[in-house]
Write a protein that holds these residues in place. Structure first.
Motif, PDB file in Angstrom:
ATOM      1  N   ILE A   9       0.853  -1.184   0.000  1.00 21.87           N
ATOM      2  CA  ILE A   9       0.000   0.000   0.000  1.00 21.87           C
ATOM      3  C   ILE A   9       0.897   1.243   0.000  1.00 21.87           C
ATOM      4  CG2 ILE A   9      -1.745   1.288   1.274  1.00 21.87           C
ATOM      5  CD1 ILE A   9      -2.648  -1.352   2.505  1.00 21.87           C
ATOM      6  N   PRO A  10       0.752   2.122  -0.972  1.00 18.40           N
ATOM      7  CA  PRO A  10       1.655   3.295  -1.071  1.00 18.40           C
ATOM      8  C   PRO A  10       1.269   4.408  -0.076  1.00 18.40           C
ATOM      9  CG  PRO A  10       0.071   3.353  -2.842  1.00 18.40           C
ATOM     10  CD  PRO A  10      -0.203   2.067  -2.096  1.00 18.40           C
ATOM     11  N   LEU A  11       1.209   4.065   1.200  1.00 19.94           N
ATOM     12  CA  LEU A  11       0.777   5.024   2.209  1.00 19.94           C
ATOM     13  C   LEU A  11       1.724   6.213   2.292  1.00 19.94           C
ATOM     14  CD1 LEU A  11      -1.224   5.690   4.466  1.00 19.94           C
ATOM     15  CD2 LEU A  11       0.221   4.348   6.030  1.00 19.94           C
ATOM     16  N   GLY A  12       3.035   5.921   2.245  1.00 20.31           N
ATOM     17  CA  GLY A  12       4.012   7.007   2.297  1.00 20.31           C
ATOM     18  C   GLY A  12       3.874   7.969   1.133  1.00 20.31           C
ATOM     19  N   ASP A  13       3.602   7.439  -0.048  1.00 22.34           N
ATOM     20  CA  ASP A  13       3.417   8.290  -1.222  1.00 22.34           C
ATOM     21  C   ASP A  13       2.181   9.167  -1.072  1.00 22.34           C
ATOM     22  OD1 ASP A  13       5.641   7.154  -2.363  1.00 22.34           O
ATOM     23  OD2 ASP A  13       4.512   5.633  -3.469  1.00 22.34           O
ATOM     24  N   TRP A  14       1.110   8.596  -0.522  1.00 21.85           N
ATOM     25  CA  TRP A  14      -0.108   9.389  -0.316  1.00 21.85           C
ATOM     26  C   TRP A  14       0.157  10.558   0.635  1.00 21.85           C
ATOM     27  CZ3 TRP A  14      -3.655   4.554   0.815  1.00 21.85           C
ATOM     28  CH2 TRP A  14      -3.845   3.861  -0.390  1.00 21.85           C
ATOM     29  N   VAL A  15       0.837  10.270   1.725  1.00 22.13           N
ATOM     30  CA  VAL A  15       1.130  11.325   2.698  1.00 22.13           C
ATOM     31  C   VAL A  15       2.031  12.381   2.087  1.00 22.13           C
ATOM     32  CG1 VAL A  15       2.228  11.832   4.912  1.00 22.13           C
ATOM     33  CG2 VAL A  15       0.804   9.787   4.670  1.00 22.13           C
ATOM     34  N   SER A  16       3.045  11.949   1.331  1.00 22.24           N
ATOM     35  CA  SER A  16       3.963  12.893   0.697  1.00 22.24           C
ATOM     36  C   SER A  16       3.231  13.787  -0.299  1.00 22.24           C
ATOM     37  CB  SER A  16       5.083  12.129  -0.004  1.00 22.24           C
ATOM     38  OG  SER A  16       5.980  13.007  -0.648  1.00 22.24           O
ATOM     39  N   ASN A  17       2.335  13.189  -1.094  1.00 25.75           N
ATOM     40  CA  ASN A  17       1.559  13.975  -2.059  1.00 25.75           C
ATOM     41  C   ASN A  17       0.635  14.964  -1.351  1.00 25.75           C
ATOM     42  OD1 ASN A  17       2.728  12.620  -4.224  1.00 25.75           O
ATOM     43  ND2 ASN A  17       1.127  11.046  -4.276  1.00 25.75           N
ATOM     44  N   PHE A  18       0.061  14.535  -0.225  1.00 19.61           N
ATOM     45  CA  PHE A  18      -0.825  15.418   0.532  1.00 19.61           C
ATOM     46  C   PHE A  18      -0.055  16.608   1.092  1.00 19.61           C
ATOM     47  CE2 PHE A  18      -2.840  16.484   4.672  1.00 19.61           C
ATOM     48  CZ  PHE A  18      -4.012  17.023   4.174  1.00 19.61           C
TER      49      PHE A  18
END
Length: 276
Positions: A9-18
């Motif tokens: 799950i790309p959770l880190g990518d989601w947070v970074s994009n946010f």
């Protein structure tokens, strides 16, 4: 099932994009808040630095004598005198300015939220898991968004400290108001008190010991972030401690750490509840 577990799950990518979205679209409010925090720090630092060390120590010792007695007054003179003698006075002033700013902002937000939390079940339901999360996450993690939003310096250090230290005043204000005896509340209603009068004359005075404990815990948590905040450029006593770690200078680290301990003891005794 195996494919589901093996799919990352790309959770880190989601947070970074946010975070990137917030920085790109809310730079104006973020810069305004940063300027406000910098203004507070500079004014506190300027006010504290105006006084010579000896005058500052005498004034604080007199306050300690009035509030807590001879023992704390003597400790203020000896402890702060030692810090001045070690050549760490300017770092102490920066640390005090950062703590005052952090505590002021944290209490300005935390106490009203605690009051609202005590009177509104929806707010209590929403804030409870958030506060649990804030009090269990490692303090180093707070530095990452603070650094991304506000860059290096004292401002991100103060912001990270506020987020780290804001939970106790919220929770202890809520707890204090909830523990006000029903008899006092009934007496207030019997005299025709409005909700505001009930809050100011019954609930807050009854919750004051708990609120003072929240203030004390807020100050202690702010102090615990001094060294950690130095990792993102915050000045003060945390800077020589961090420098001593990188250069393996045990003596420097002990002196600066002792300065933090002295401030912690003084502030803890000054703002401790009378019942403790």
């Amino acid at each position: 099932m195996t494919e589901l577990l093996s799919t990352r799950i790309p959770l880190g990518d989601w947070v970074s994009n946010f975070v990137d979205y917030l920085v790109a679209n809310f730079s104006g409010p973020l810069n305004a808040f940063s300027d406000f925090i910098a203004f507070l720090i500079e004014n506190f630092e300027g006010a504290l630095a105006v006084l010579p060390p000896a005058v500052f120590i005498i004034i604080l010792a007199l306050i300690a004598l009035k509030l807590r007695g001879k023992e704390l007054a003597a400790f203020v003179v000896l402890g702060l005198g030692l810090v001045a003698n070690l050549g760490l006075w300017s770092e102490l002033i920066i640390t005090l300015a950062s703590i005052l700013t952090s505590v002021l902002v944290a209490l300005s937000i935390g106490i009203p939220v605690g009051i609202l939390k005590a009177h509104n079940k929806v707010v209590h339901f929403i804030t409870r898991p958030i506060l649990d999360f804030m009090q269990t996450i490692p303090p180093f993690v707070y530095l990452i968004p603070a650094l991304m939003f506000f860059g290096l310096g004292n401002v991100p250090g103060v912001v990270a400290t506020v987020v780290f230290a804001i939970a106790p005043p919220i929770r202890l204000t809520y707890l204090g108001i909830k523990q006000v005896p029903d008899e006092l509340k009934e007496a207030g209603r019997a005299f025709g008190s409005s909700p505001l009068q009930m809050l100011l004359k019954v609930e807050l005075p009854g919750a004051l010991p708990s609120i003072m404990m929240g203030i004390n815990q807020c100050i202690m948590l702010s102090l615990s972030m001094v060294v950690i905040a130095a990792m993102i450029g915050a000045g003060g006593l945390g800077e020589p401690v961090l420098r001593s770690l990188t250069t393996v200078d045990v003596g420097l680290g002990f002196e600066a750490g002792l300065g933090v301990v002295i401030i912690a003891i003084i502030l803890d005794r000054l703002f401790r509840s009378e019942e403790e």
